[in-house]
Design a protein around this motif. Structure first.
Motif, PDB file in Angstrom:
ATOM      1  N   THR A 163       0.833  -1.204   0.000  1.00  0.00           N
ATOM      2  CA  THR A 163       0.000   0.000   0.000  1.00  0.00           C
ATOM      3  C   THR A 163       0.870   1.257   0.000  1.00  0.00           C
ATOM      4  O   THR A 163       0.528   2.252  -0.648  1.00  0.00           O
ATOM      5  CB  THR A 163      -0.968   0.019   1.193  1.00  0.00           C
ATOM      6  OG1 THR A 163      -0.254  -0.185   2.416  1.00  0.00           O
ATOM      7  CG2 THR A 163      -2.020  -1.072   1.043  1.00  0.00           C
ATOM      8  N   ALA A 164       2.011   1.212   0.698  1.00  0.00           N
ATOM      9  CA  ALA A 164       2.915   2.361   0.677  1.00  0.00           C
ATOM     10  C   ALA A 164       3.502   2.571  -0.709  1.00  0.00           C
ATOM     11  O   ALA A 164       3.641   3.715  -1.173  1.00  0.00           O
ATOM     12  CB  ALA A 164       4.031   2.182   1.711  1.00  0.00           C
ATOM     13  N   ARG A 165       3.853   1.477  -1.393  1.00  0.00           N
ATOM     14  CA  ARG A 165       4.369   1.603  -2.761  1.00  0.00           C
ATOM     15  C   ARG A 165       3.290   2.144  -3.703  1.00  0.00           C
ATOM     16  O   ARG A 165       3.582   2.962  -4.581  1.00  0.00           O
ATOM     17  CB  ARG A 165       4.857   0.236  -3.264  1.00  0.00           C
ATOM     18  CG  ARG A 165       6.165  -0.230  -2.637  1.00  0.00           C
ATOM     19  CD  ARG A 165       7.340   0.606  -3.122  1.00  0.00           C
ATOM     20  NE  ARG A 165       8.591   0.134  -2.599  1.00  0.00           N
ATOM     21  CZ  ARG A 165       9.399  -0.729  -3.217  1.00  0.00           C
ATOM     22  NH1 ARG A 165       9.045  -1.213  -4.402  1.00  0.00           N
ATOM     23  NH2 ARG A 165      10.528  -1.096  -2.673  1.00  0.00           N
ATOM     24  N   LEU A 166       2.073   1.676  -3.522  1.00  0.00           N
ATOM     25  CA  LEU A 166       0.986   2.161  -4.378  1.00  0.00           C
ATOM     26  C   LEU A 166       0.746   3.652  -4.178  1.00  0.00           C
ATOM     27  O   LEU A 166       0.530   4.401  -5.138  1.00  0.00           O
ATOM     28  CB  LEU A 166      -0.303   1.382  -4.094  1.00  0.00           C
ATOM     29  CG  LEU A 166      -0.340  -0.075  -4.535  1.00  0.00           C
ATOM     30  CD1 LEU A 166      -1.625  -0.746  -4.057  1.00  0.00           C
ATOM     31  CD2 LEU A 166      -0.216  -0.192  -6.052  1.00  0.00           C
ATOM     32  N   VAL A 171       1.740   5.062   4.681  1.00  0.00           N
ATOM     33  CA  VAL A 171       0.311   5.102   4.996  1.00  0.00           C
ATOM     34  C   VAL A 171       0.073   4.291   6.266  1.00  0.00           C
ATOM     35  O   VAL A 171       0.900   3.460   6.650  1.00  0.00           O
ATOM     36  CB  VAL A 171      -0.544   4.533   3.839  1.00  0.00           C
ATOM     37  CG1 VAL A 171      -0.450   5.423   2.612  1.00  0.00           C
ATOM     38  CG2 VAL A 171      -0.118   3.106   3.503  1.00  0.00           C
ATOM     39  N   PRO A 172      -1.054   4.498   6.948  1.00  0.00           N
ATOM     40  CA  PRO A 172      -1.360   3.703   8.147  1.00  0.00           C
ATOM     41  C   PRO A 172      -1.534   2.224   7.818  1.00  0.00           C
ATOM     42  O   PRO A 172      -1.800   1.853   6.669  1.00  0.00           O
ATOM     43  CB  PRO A 172      -2.676   4.312   8.656  1.00  0.00           C
ATOM     44  CG  PRO A 172      -2.744   5.671   8.050  1.00  0.00           C
ATOM     45  CD  PRO A 172      -2.062   5.550   6.713  1.00  0.00           C
ATOM     46  N   THR A 173      -1.391   1.395   8.820  1.00  0.00           N
ATOM     47  CA  THR A 173      -1.735  -0.009   8.683  1.00  0.00           C
ATOM     48  C   THR A 173      -3.206  -0.182   9.032  1.00  0.00           C
ATOM     49  O   THR A 173      -3.867   0.757   9.481  1.00  0.00           O
ATOM     50  CB  THR A 173      -0.860  -0.892   9.592  1.00  0.00           C
ATOM     51  OG1 THR A 173      -1.037  -2.265   9.246  1.00  0.00           O
ATOM     52  CG2 THR A 173      -1.199  -0.704  11.068  1.00  0.00           C
ATOM     53  N   ASP A 174      -3.731  -1.379   8.824  1.00  0.00           N
ATOM     54  CA  ASP A 174      -5.124  -1.644   9.191  1.00  0.00           C
ATOM     55  C   ASP A 174      -5.168  -2.491  10.453  1.00  0.00           C
ATOM     56  O   ASP A 174      -4.221  -3.209  10.780  1.00  0.00           O
ATOM     57  CB  ASP A 174      -5.850  -2.349   8.045  1.00  0.00           C
ATOM     58  CG  ASP A 174      -5.275  -3.721   7.760  1.00  0.00           C
ATOM     59  OD1 ASP A 174      -5.666  -4.689   8.439  1.00  0.00           O
ATOM     60  OD2 ASP A 174      -4.407  -3.825   6.870  1.00  0.00           O
ATOM     61  N   SER A 175      -6.272  -2.427  11.177  1.00  0.00           N
ATOM     62  CA  SER A 175      -6.379  -3.104  12.466  1.00  0.00           C
ATOM     63  C   SER A 175      -6.390  -4.617  12.336  1.00  0.00           C
ATOM     64  O   SER A 175      -6.076  -5.320  13.299  1.00  0.00           O
ATOM     65  CB  SER A 175      -7.638  -2.634  13.201  1.00  0.00           C
ATOM     66  OG  SER A 175      -8.805  -2.876  12.433  1.00  0.00           O
ATOM     67  N   SER A 176      -6.735  -5.140  11.166  1.00  0.00           N
ATOM     68  CA  SER A 176      -6.725  -6.585  10.968  1.00  0.00           C
ATOM     69  C   SER A 176      -5.298  -7.119  10.949  1.00  0.00           C
ATOM     70  O   SER A 176      -4.967  -8.058  11.674  1.00  0.00           O
ATOM     71  CB  SER A 176      -7.447  -6.932   9.660  1.00  0.00           C
ATOM     72  OG  SER A 176      -7.435  -8.330   9.424  1.00  0.00           O
ATOM     73  N   HIS A 177      -4.438  -6.522  10.143  1.00  0.00           N
ATOM     74  CA  HIS A 177      -3.034  -6.949  10.141  1.00  0.00           C
ATOM     75  C   HIS A 177      -2.346  -6.623  11.465  1.00  0.00           C
ATOM     76  O   HIS A 177      -1.409  -7.304  11.871  1.00  0.00           O
ATOM     77  CB  HIS A 177      -2.281  -6.279   8.987  1.00  0.00           C
ATOM     78  CG  HIS A 177      -2.563  -6.892   7.651  1.00  0.00           C
ATOM     79  ND1 HIS A 177      -3.515  -6.399   6.779  1.00  0.00           N
ATOM     80  CD2 HIS A 177      -2.032  -7.978   7.025  1.00  0.00           C
ATOM     81  CE1 HIS A 177      -3.548  -7.130   5.682  1.00  0.00           C
ATOM     82  NE2 HIS A 177      -2.660  -8.104   5.808  1.00  0.00           N
TER      83      HIS A 177
END
Length: 490
Positions: A163-166, A171-177
């Motif tokens: 997501t950072a490369r995109l 960018v923030p991470t998500d709570s699932s990961h």
């Protein structure tokens, strides 16, 4: 004259162990394109690593293939899932500083014990047990080996790298990961008081958002490399197990999805988190606020990998119902669900008559553990009476799907295109402005191919093997007696 409107599609990306898969789907579940690219890793005993550069290269290849025939104007969003517990260190620009320690990397045994002891009250409240494969234990292992000049270093999960490369920016991470990194889903915050005791600075941990949140848009450089149009919204994803659940369409309370691939993963939907004193079952948070309890076993189709002619053996296995032997088909040593037994090893009670009988025993063994897993869920008080869905590579075997329905004694829905990449397409559609509930979005995008009904009287055929397997697991000290007693009665 005006050109006809372009039908919208949403892109899902699944970063697995052996490959990256990408899928573009419309609002009614039509698949507009698919793509995949292989991944390689390095194993050394209990260690398992992959290079982040390989993830990005495979994503570029897979998305390029998936979107090759899709008009750029049609792409409305993208979401990414990855293996749960895979973690690495990155610098302030999100450039990887280490290889990724994979979801099944078991090097952090001592760190897991320390993390469990230091945060016991928090983990008890959350109904979790920190295991060596969890990201938090591996974060400790990595943080204690920080590269020189570690200022600005922080952790990233496998999906975060993509997501950072995109986006072209952190960018923030998500709570699932973030769950297996110790994130508290009840308070929606990092338990920094625990991290302080473990010597982990707050700066290591990224900002966290709920899955389905828009993180940013695809930058021009990423667009050129991936084929995803510049400006496409990037939606925060989930782990692969949760993504598979979204891809199954099982998103209403009481519904359960059984994902059978290399290993067996059972995930469901409840109105509140499931409390498991043993910590073998834990709950993710759904983007819509419901809870997604689940657990991952170490039995599965991986036990069949050394066999040849599986389709032929499937056709012959019907002669052995039940099989002449009872198998506990572990893919690798140690069990995680429906009981926790690091010392567990696969076994077979009795001697099969021939190769087809042995094959039947392995197929039935997985189904018997699947039945035990559902009994364990019921033992914890979670509703399991809703529709059951089968997904994963094993659904390619019509015989095995029928056998599983027979052993469980309940019907199972099999979607037409059920995989984690589709789940991320569903989440992308949900997160990019739709006002519809997540379950409704999934219902429209997930098409049911068939419903497998159990054959009358077949469930009783497997009652004795089921009881004998429970007896053996209890005798070996792996399955708690209270769980064994409940499973025999249910």
């Amino acid at each position: 004259m005006h050109d006809p409107p372009v039908e919208a599609v949403w892109l899902g990306i699944d970063i697995g162990t052996q490959s990256v898969r990408a899928l573009a789907a419309s609002a009614d579940g039509q698949v507009a394109g698919r793509g995949s690219a292989p991944l390689t890793g390095h194993r050394d005993g209990g260690r398992h690593e992959q290079r982040p550069a390989g993830w990005w290269a495979a994503v570029c290849a897979a998305t390029g293939a998936a979107l090759s025939d899709v008009p750029p104007a049609a792409v409305r969003g993208v979401a990414v899932c990855s293996t749960s517990g895979t973690v690495l260190l990155v610098d302030s620009a999100d450039e990887p500083l280490t290889d990724g320690l994979m979801y099944d990397d078991g090097r952090a045994h001592s760190e897991a014990l320390e993390a469990q002891a230091s945060g016991a009250q928090v983990w008890d409240r959350l109904g979790q047990r920190i295991q060596p494969s969890w990201a938090l234990a591996k974060v400790m292992w990595l943080a204690r080996r920080l590269p020189a000049g570690g200022s600005g270093v922080r952790i990233a999960h496998q999906a975060d790298v993509i997501t950072a490369r995109l986006a072209g920016t952190p960018v923030p991470t998500d709570s699932s990961h973030a769950l297996k990194t110790g994130y508290d889903l009840l308070t929606e915050s990092w338990p920094h008081e625990v991290f302080d005791r473990l010597g982990l600075p707050a700066s290591l941990f990224p900002a966290v958002v709920r899955p389905g949140t828009v993180l940013g848009t695809v930058c021009q450089d990423a667009a050129a490399r991936t084929g995803i149009p510049s400006g496409t919204p990037i939606v925060a994803g989930m782990t692969d197990g949760c993504a598979s659940q979204l891809g199954s369409g099982a998103l209403e309370a009481g519904r359960w999805n059984s994902v059978l691939g290399t290993t067996l993963v059972l995930k469901g939907v409840t109105a509140s988190p499931v409390r498991d004193p043993a910590g073998v079952m834990y709950s993710h948070r759904s983007p819509d606020g419901l809870w997604l309890p689940g657990g991952a076993s170490s039995v599965g189709a991986g036990a069949l990998s050394a066999e040849a002619g599986l389709a032929t053996l499937d056709a012959q296995a019907g002669r052995y119902e039940p099989a002449g032997a009872i198998a506990y088909p572990l893919v690798s040593p140690g069990e995680r669900f429906p009981f926790f037994a690091p010392q567990a090893e696969g076994f077979m009670i009795g001697t099969p008559a021939d190769e087809a009988d042995r094959h039947a025993a392995l197929l039935q063994g997985v189904a018997l553990i699947e039945r035990l897993a559902l009994a364990y869920v019921r033992h914890l008080g979670a509703p399991v009476e809703g529709p059951l869905t089968f997904t994963g590579g094993a659904v390619r075997s019509a015989y095995w799907s029928q056998l599983r329905a027979d052993v469980l004694g309940r019907p199972a829905r099999i979607p037409e295109h059920a995989d984690a990449a589709l789940g991320m397409a569903v989440l992308s559609a949900y997160g990019t402005g739709t006002s519809r509930p997540l379950a409704e979005v999934a219902e429209s995008m997930v098409r049911i191919r068939t419903i497998v009904e159990p054959r009358p009287g077949w469930t009783e055929r497997f009652a004795d093997p089921y009881g004998r397997l429970i007896d053996e697991l209890e005798k070996r000290g792996w399955l708690p007696s209270a769980v064994a007693s409940y499973a025999r009665e249910h």
